[in-house]
Design a protein around this motif. Structure first.
Motif, PDB file in Angstrom:
ATOM      1  N   PHE A  79       0.816  -1.205   0.000  1.00 60.38           N
ATOM      2  CA  PHE A  79       0.000   0.000   0.000  1.00 60.38           C
ATOM      3  C   PHE A  79       0.857   1.265   0.000  1.00 60.38           C
ATOM      4  O   PHE A  79       0.486   2.270  -0.600  1.00 60.38           O
ATOM      5  N   THR A  80       2.009   1.226   0.643  1.00 62.74           N
ATOM      6  CA  THR A  80       2.913   2.371   0.606  1.00 62.74           C
ATOM      7  C   THR A  80       3.438   2.585  -0.817  1.00 62.74           C
ATOM      8  O   THR A  80       3.473   3.711  -1.314  1.00 62.74           O
ATOM      9  N   GLY A  81       3.829   1.517  -1.470  1.00 62.02           N
ATOM     10  CA  GLY A  81       4.303   1.626  -2.849  1.00 62.02           C
ATOM     11  C   GLY A  81       3.219   2.075  -3.805  1.00 62.02           C
ATOM     12  O   GLY A  81       3.452   2.915  -4.679  1.00 62.02           O
ATOM     13  N   ALA A  82       2.014   1.535  -3.634  1.00 64.12           N
ATOM     14  CA  ALA A  82       0.907   1.929  -4.498  1.00 64.12           C
ATOM     15  C   ALA A  82       0.550   3.389  -4.291  1.00 64.12           C
ATOM     16  O   ALA A  82       0.238   4.111  -5.248  1.00 64.12           O
ATOM     17  N   SER A  83       0.597   3.858  -3.058  1.00 63.00           N
ATOM     18  CA  SER A  83       0.307   5.258  -2.763  1.00 63.00           C
ATOM     19  C   SER A  83       1.356   6.172  -3.376  1.00 63.00           C
ATOM     20  O   SER A  83       1.030   7.232  -3.926  1.00 63.00           O
TER      21      SER A  83
END
Length: 67
Positions: free
Chosen positions: A11-15
């Motif tokens: 989720f950090t990478g996608a954000s």
């Protein structure tokens, strides 16, 4: 526990990717202008610089580890 770590990394990478890609897609589609794209990207880079400054100021090897 490991699955939560993997989910948070995803989720950090996608954000991170989304915060750059979405304005670029909107600019390519003609929905936003160059000014809006520049303002969003500059705010992203200012945020990244602030995080990097915070991480460099937070020193694990300082005086607190001597206790």
């Amino acid at each position: 526990m490991n699955s939560w770590v993997n989910a948070s990394k995803f989720f950090t990478g996608a954000s991170t990717v989304g915060s750059i890609a979405i304005p670029a897609i909107l600019k390519h589609a003609g929905i936003i202008g160059w000014g809006a794209l520049a303002m969003e990207l500059s705010s992203f880079f200012i945020f990244v610089i602030a995080i990097m400054c915070y991480m460099s100021m937070y020193d694990e090897d300082g005086y607190s580890s001597m206790i």
